[in-house]
Structure formats: C-alpha cells, structure tokens
Design an enzyme around this catalytic site. Structure first.
Site, PDB file in Angstrom:
ATOM      1  N   GLY A  45     -10.575  17.278  19.356  1.00  0.00           N
ATOM      2  CA  GLY A  45      -9.154  17.197  19.051  1.00  0.00           C
ATOM      3  C   GLY A  45      -8.309  18.257  19.739  1.00  0.00           C
TER       4      GLY A  45
ATOM      5  N   SER B 278     -17.164  13.401  23.252  1.00  0.00           N
ATOM      6  CA  SER B 278     -16.189  14.436  22.896  1.00  0.00           C
ATOM      7  C   SER B 278     -15.178  14.648  24.009  1.00  0.00           C
ATOM      8  CB  SER B 278     -16.902  15.763  22.567  1.00  0.00           C
ATOM      9  OG  SER B 278     -16.043  16.639  21.864  1.00  0.00           O
ATOM     10  N   PRO B 279     -14.558  13.562  24.497  1.00  0.00           N
ATOM     11  CA  PRO B 279     -13.605  13.688  25.609  1.00  0.00           C
ATOM     12  C   PRO B 279     -12.360  14.482  25.262  1.00  0.00           C
ATOM     13  CG  PRO B 279     -13.455  11.503  24.630  1.00  0.00           C
ATOM     14  CD  PRO B 279     -14.659  12.171  24.009  1.00  0.00           C
ATOM     15  N   LEU B 280     -12.081  14.630  23.955  1.00  0.00           N
ATOM     16  CA  LEU B 280     -10.900  15.381  23.522  1.00  0.00           C
ATOM     17  C   LEU B 280     -11.266  16.740  22.943  1.00  0.00           C
ATOM     18  CD1 LEU B 280      -8.920  12.440  21.872  1.00  0.00           C
ATOM     19  CD2 LEU B 280      -8.788  13.294  24.216  1.00  0.00           C
ATOM     20  N   ALA B 281     -12.536  17.148  23.146  1.00  0.00           N
ATOM     21  CA  ALA B 281     -12.998  18.470  22.706  1.00  0.00           C
ATOM     22  C   ALA B 281     -12.680  18.716  21.233  1.00  0.00           C
ATOM     23  CB  ALA B 281     -12.400  19.567  23.578  1.00  0.00           C
TER      24      ALA B 281
ATOM     25  N   TYR C  57     -26.282   9.471  12.080  1.00  0.00           N
ATOM     26  CA  TYR C  57     -24.835   9.531  11.833  1.00  0.00           C
ATOM     27  C   TYR C  57     -24.561   9.040  10.418  1.00  0.00           C
ATOM     28  CZ  TYR C  57     -23.678  10.253  16.810  1.00  0.00           C
ATOM     29  OH  TYR C  57     -23.548  10.754  18.078  1.00  0.00           O
TER      30      TYR C  57
ATOM     31  N   LEU D 235      -7.716  18.720  22.837  1.00  0.00           N
ATOM     32  CA  LEU D 235      -6.930  18.204  23.952  1.00  0.00           C
ATOM     33  C   LEU D 235      -5.876  17.187  23.526  1.00  0.00           C
ATOM     34  CD1 LEU D 235      -9.824  17.948  26.543  1.00  0.00           C
ATOM     35  CD2 LEU D 235      -7.803  19.418  26.734  1.00  0.00           C
TER      36      LEU D 235
END
Length: 304
Positions: A202, A197-200, A53, A204
């Site tokens: 951004g 990546s819970p918000l895909a 990263y 979502l």
C-alpha cells in the site's frame, strides 16, 4: 503455458496471507465472491492462492466460487507454511503429497495449473522437493511448478535440481533487489517471473503520509514489520515526487506503480490483490497506460 499479464491475488481471502494470528480476518467469503465476480467480468481469469492463506480459507472460497459459477480460472497455489499454529511446514515429499491433495479438495478441481514452493526449505534437499513436483506433473495434478520468495542462490539451486517454470517474488518500485541477479537468471534460463506486492503493502498508493498514523485495516496497521524500513524521509520524498508524476499523467499512484511493473521487459505478470471490487479498475488502467522504457526509467530514478 501462457500466463496472463494481470493475476488476481487471493491472499486476503479469509486472512492476511499465511499469518495465523490474522486467520479469519481479511475478506469475508461474501467479499471474496464479489471480488472474483468482478475480476472475471474484467477478464482476469488467472487466480493465485496458497494452501496456508487464511489457513485454507482462501482456497475454500475459490473452490466454492468455482462450484457455484462453473467458471474455471487458471489456478496457482503454493505450499510451505503451516496451516495453523503448531502444525508442520516444509517441502518434504510426504508433506507435499498430502498438501496438494488437500488443496485440490478445497479448490474443487482435479489439478492446478501451477504449483509453487512458497519458500525455500532449508530442512529438505531441493532435489527431493522437485522430484516430488515432477511426480505431480506426471500424475496430472499440476501442469508445471516453480518457486517463490527466492534469492539468486536459491534460484540457481532450483535450476540445477529441476525444471522450475516460474519465479514469484516481491517486486515494486520500493523493492528492486531482484534486478541484480534474479531477473537476469530468469531471462537467461527461460523462466517466467511474476511480481507480487506491486504496491509495496500500500505504500505506492499514497495512503501513508509523513507524520500520520496508518489508516485502520491497512497493512501498516495490521502487519507493519515488513515495511518499517520505509518510515524515513527519503522514501516519503520519493513518494511525493511519484504522486506528482501520477497527477501529471492524469492518473493515480497505484495505477502508475503497476504500469511501471508492466513496462519491465522481464516481468511476465503482476499479481494484483484488490481489497474491494472497485479496486480492479487500477489493474485495467495500468495495462492501458502503456509506459515507454524512458518513462519507466525516469520513474525508477525517483526511488534511490
């Protein structure tokens, strides 16, 4: 080993993930410190990073913060990707041993809590990799190990070759492939599951609008490739309905998306990667929202 429900994702410290062309972008060291300070104050004491990263910048920032503050978060780091253009990659024994030592040096710690194979390595037998990971456990350099970015066949091979404690995969309302096999395999074998990546990217959050340009600095502006499949009417229709469902509950789409993940019984933890300290309230609000199983199923039905 206990795992927090919300984990601070540090993939944007000094870059945007492991993409060499974006090293040096993302959050500056000063911004990373502000995010870690705020996370610690919120009670988020588990941090997730990887050696590649930002080409090592993420681990370096975390290590400096640990040394400066004296705080010791629960640490997950990963290896597979090259540290820069032209450098080697993979999960060979010699490379894993080299990379864990360099990660510990950057993180300013003697061991990490979880060490993950960041992706499967088709060039190296999984038995070789896991024998090396077992050696790291025996030497006290990590408490446990696991895998990331795997499909069901990769996970079956991992379970046959060693003792992976954790799977860390992309999972959200817009990315639900793991529901078919990976999540059941984890449940059947007592393997923890972390969703990144819970918000895909951004999508979502409601930031991307039908027929409009992506906001500057967003994932779609910087690295659109993984998300271009979402540029269809049925996705925008689902997002419109999801936004209305969030407003009905008096919350925002980002909070509701993370609350949906936390309501999934097989999800051990969610990795949240805020770009600014004030974004941390979303994770806190998601925990408090506490969706029922029925509510979560109704939201899932919005996304065919």
């Amino acid at each position: 080993m206990e795992v927090s429900r919300i984990i601070l994702g540090c993939g944007n410290f000094g870059g945007i993930g492991s993409a060499p062309e974006l090293f040096g972008q993302g959050e500056s060291e000063e911004s990373a410190f502000a995010i870690m300070d705020a996370a610690w104050a919120f009670g988020l004491t588990a941090f997730d990073t990887a050696d590649a990263y930002g080409g090592g910048r993420s681990e370096t920032a975390i290590g400096k913060w640990i040394r400066q503050t004296g705080n010791r978060p629960t640490l997950t780091t990963k290896t597979f990707a090259p540290m820069d253009v032209g450098q080697d990659q993979g999960l060979r024994r010699d490379r894993v041993l080299r990379q864990i030592e360099s990660s510990l040096e950057r993180l300013c710690v003697e061991r990490v809590d979880l060490y993950l194979a960041h992706a499967p390595d088709p060039e190296t037998p999984v038995e070789e990799t896991f024998a090396t990971f077992e050696e790291l456990v025996e030497r006290g350099l990590t408490r446990a190990y696991g895998v990331s970015n795997v499909d069901a066949n990769d996970l079956r091979a991992a379970l046959a070759a060693g003792r992976p404690a954790l799977v860390q995969n992309s999972y959200s309302l817009l990315d639900r492939g793991d529901e078919q096999e990976v999540l059941p395999l984890c449940a059947d074998n007592g393997v923890a599951y972390e969703a990144f990546s819970p918000l895909a990217g951004g999508w979502l959050t409601g930031k991307y609008r039908r027929g409009e340009e992506a906001p500057p600095g967003s994932r779609m502006a910087q690295r659109p490739g993984p998300y271009e499949a979402f540029l269809v009417d049925r996705v925008f229709d689902a997002l419109d309905a999801f936004g209305a469902a969030a407003a009905k509950r008096g919350t925002d789409p980002a909070t509701l998306a993370q609350a949906w993940l936390l309501a999934q019984p097989q999800v051990t933890a969610v990795i949240a990667g805020p770009r600014r300290p004030e974004h941390l309230h979303v994770a806190s609000a998601a925990v408090e929202l506490g969706l029922t199983r029925t509510e979560a199923d109704e939201l899932a039905a919005l996304f065919p």
